[in-house]
Design an enzyme around this catalytic site. Structure first.
Site, short mmCIF file in Angstrom:
data_model
loop_
_atom_site.label_atom_id
_atom_site.label_comp_id
_atom_site.label_asym_id
_atom_site.label_seq_id
_atom_site.Cartn_x
_atom_site.Cartn_y
_atom_site.Cartn_z
N CYS A 160 -50.46 -71.97 -25.35
CA CYS A 160 -50.61 -71.52 -23.94
C CYS A 160 -50.11 -72.47 -23.29
O CYS A 160 -50.36 -73.89 -23.40
CB CYS A 160 -51.93 -71.04 -23.27
SG CYS A 160 -51.78 -70.77 -21.50
N CYS A 183 -43.90 -69.55 -21.52
CA CYS A 183 -45.27 -68.62 -21.32
C CYS A 183 -45.51 -68.22 -22.87
O CYS A 183 -44.49 -67.22 -23.24
CB CYS A 183 -45.17 -67.67 -20.33
SG CYS A 183 -46.65 -66.57 -20.46
N1 DGL Z 1 -49.11 -69.86 -19.36
C1 DGL Z 1 -49.18 -68.73 -19.74
C2 DGL Z 1 -49.04 -68.67 -21.36
O1 DGL Z 1 -48.51 -69.54 -22.23
C3 DGL Z 1 -49.85 -67.78 -19.30
C4 DGL Z 1 -51.24 -67.69 -19.12
C5 DGL Z 1 -52.12 -66.78 -18.36
O2 DGL Z 1 -51.49 -66.38 -17.33
O3 DGL Z 1 -52.91 -65.90 -18.68
O4 DGL Z 1 -49.73 -67.90 -22.14
#
Ligand code: DGL
Length: 266
Positions: A172, A70
């Site tokens: 993301c 993440c």
């Molecule tokens: N998948 C995550 C990222 O890489 C989080 C996305 C979210 O929950 O807003 O930022």
């Protein structure tokens, strides 16, 4: 080796898929805090407390390494210098080595863009940062949402397309799951998936040689998450288990009387 990963939902599966393909003999512990998703719309303090919970949960599972699947979590970990005694592998660090062009667009969550982590890392280049938060929700939605995904991509990427980037960083982990839609909208830009940097970093470590497996822990609806995992084709690669995890969200409401009421859910 036991590898711990965490994310708000399915985004981290784009990282997990790469890891299980390259290192199939490990045990993977994946924590999806779907109850508190999305992370990217929340203020820093809330994300920090979510990240701290995820890290201590993975520590309690005795993982050898913790991988931030993440970007939002990794941005905040870097910004606020959060620490863990377990070997920690961030997702963002290797991106400067992957970039070849001069004009780089970064698509990320609101929180990641707010930290400016990519702009700091890619100093000297022309950077166009775009918070594309709605795309996270669209990726989490049921199949058949291709039309919505395309509309959201167009909404966010039209100004970027006009800017003519050499490369787009998928900042993301939800976004590599829809990379085919992104590249068909901007075919001339090379897409960079920061998760490739995690693979490079982990390739220096000692990996399991036997049959690997994945343990999923989910704070929200387990059945719903399991369906999504199967939809992304993870189950065909190695055996997996799913378990519910209880997380507590605390909201303190100050009454006129001065009493503090703690409402807990989860
Ligand atoms: N998948 C995550 C990222 O890489 C989080 C996305 C979210 O929950 O807003 O930022």
């Amino acid at each position: 080796m036991k590898v711990g990963l965490f994310d708000s939902g399915v985004g981290g599966l784009s990282v997990l898929k790469k890891l299980i393909t390259h290192f199939p003999g490990n045990t993977y512990v994946y924590f999806a805090d779907t109850l508190r998703a999305p992370f990217g719309t929340k203020p820093d303090a809330a994300i920090i407390s979510i990240v701290a919970d995820a890290i201590s949960f993975l520590e309690s599972k005795h993982v050898d390494v913790i991988v931030a699947a993440c970007n939002t979590a990794d941005s905040l970990i870097k910004e606020y210098k959060l620490d863990t005694p377990v070997h920690y592998v961030g997702i963002i660090d290797r991106v400067p080595e992957m970039v070849r062009g001069k004009k780089v667009a970064v698509m990320a969550t609101e929180a990641t863009v707010r930290t400016g982590v990519y702009a700091k890392l890619l100093k000297g280049l022309e950077i166009y940062q775009k918070a594309a938060q709605l795309l996270v929700s669209a990726v989490e939605s049921e199949p058949g949402s291709e039309k919505i995904i395309n509309a959201i991509i167009k909404h966010y990427l039209l100004p970027i397309k006009r800017w003519k980037p050499d490369e787009i960083v998928l900042g993301c982990t939800h976004f590599p799951l829809v990379s085919k839609f992104i590249s068909s909208f901007i075919p001339n830009a090379r897409l960079i998936d920061p998760a490739d940097g995690i693979v490079q970093k982990l390739s220096k470590m000692k990996h399991g040689k036997g049959k690997g497996m994945i343990e999923f822990y989910v704070s929200g609806d387990v059945g719903d998450f399991e369906r999504k995992v199967r939809r992304f084709g993870i189950g065909k690669i190695m055996p997996m288990t799913f378990q519910k995890v209880k997380v507590e969200e605390g909201i303190a409401v100050e009454e006129d009387s001065g009493n503090i009421w703690a409402i807990r859910s989860g």
